[in-house]
Design an enzyme around this catalytic site. Sequence first.
Site, PDB file in Angstrom:
ATOM      1  N   TYR A  53      -2.670  -1.601  10.577  1.00 46.48           N
ATOM      2  CA  TYR A  53      -2.596  -1.645   9.113  1.00 46.48           C
ATOM      3  C   TYR A  53      -1.276  -1.022   8.641  1.00 46.48           C
ATOM      4  O   TYR A  53      -0.568  -1.597   7.801  1.00 46.48           O
ATOM      5  CB  TYR A  53      -3.793  -0.893   8.523  1.00 46.48           C
ATOM      6  CG  TYR A  53      -3.917  -1.000   7.019  1.00 46.48           C
ATOM      7  CD1 TYR A  53      -4.437  -2.147   6.425  1.00 46.48           C
ATOM      8  CD2 TYR A  53      -3.522   0.051   6.185  1.00 46.48           C
ATOM      9  CE1 TYR A  53      -4.554  -2.253   5.053  1.00 46.48           C
ATOM     10  CE2 TYR A  53      -3.644  -0.042   4.806  1.00 46.48           C
ATOM     11  CZ  TYR A  53      -4.159  -1.190   4.246  1.00 46.48           C
ATOM     12  OH  TYR A  53      -4.271  -1.287   2.874  1.00 46.48           O
ATOM     13  N   SER A  78       0.871  -1.189   0.000  1.00 47.05           N
ATOM     14  CA  SER A  78       0.000   0.000   0.000  1.00 47.05           C
ATOM     15  C   SER A  78       0.899   1.227   0.000  1.00 47.05           C
ATOM     16  O   SER A  78       2.077   1.144   0.372  1.00 47.05           O
ATOM     17  CB  SER A  78      -0.853  -0.007   1.276  1.00 47.05           C
ATOM     18  OG  SER A  78      -1.450   1.255   1.490  1.00 47.05           O
TER      19      SER A  78
END
Length: 278
Positions: free
Chosen positions: A174, A161
């Site tokens: 995350y 990401s």
Amino acid sequence: MPQPNLPTSYPSRLVGRYALVTGASQGIGRAVAIRLAEEGATVAINYFDHAGRAEETLALARTASSDRGHGRLDHIVVKADVSNERDIAAMFETILARWKRLDCLVNNAGFQQESPSEALDVETYRRIIDVNLNGAVLCAQKALAHFVARGGGGSIINCSSVHQIIPKPGYLAYSISKGGMANLTRTLALEFASRGIRVNAVGPGAIDTPINAAWTGDPEKRGVVTSHIPMGRVGTPEEIAAVFAFLASDDASYITGQTLYACGGLTLFPEFRENWAS
Ligand code: NAD
């Protein structure tokens, strides 16, 4: 609103290859499975809790490969919770018993949950790390053991990401999981480079998938998101799948240990679009 400029035809760079895509029942994983199938790969569609959606991905992958002249490839659906070691072992046994080989692992499964960091409960924290990072590690180990035993190389592509490098307040677990993807990718790449095994990652920005359901369907919230993206729009799962297909293919034969960001410029410090600092 700017629109993506998508190609209308694809090369067939993955004919004869076998690929496993984790978390492929929807979103980016589904798009990757379909794109790999379009390019001639036989795909294993891993899912955890949405059997019906995984079957939809399977049907789409079958259509994609037959429409592009690859015939009826042996695409399969495999259930496994990637945070569970036994599930992972069973998934690889199933795949290798059936195909006898695997050429590419796509570690895509992942999720996020918002919480003020000081209140993040330890169970949620562990679950996010277990699925997003430890799951990728465990799947990579199984794939690597097979690649090494059969010789001839292989490829692992991790779905990271932009939050591999951009901190995401309120999403501590995350952010940690995606930060960890960097060294997972680089360490394995270095360890296995001499054996023809390439390990890379893709770093998507804001992509139109169910993980972003909180804002994708709300024009106002979507406007706020796109206002932060230099290219002025959210990405499509297909645009991300194209990057995976490239990295899986021999077009990327000399690339290992890299994270390729597909993010409309999000990693370019968009706050500096206009000069305010000097
Ligand atoms: P999504 O929620 O649509 O898909 C996530 C997939 O992972 C689902 O199919 C889900 O069932 C699967 N999954 C979750 N837990 C699992 C488990 N324990 N075992 C097996 N599968 C599991 O979201 P997405 O946007 O398609 O996300 C895919 C990947 O892309 C994730 O790793 C996510 O972090 C990453 N990503 C997404 C974006 C974005 O904006 N959509 C941006 C950057 C990175």
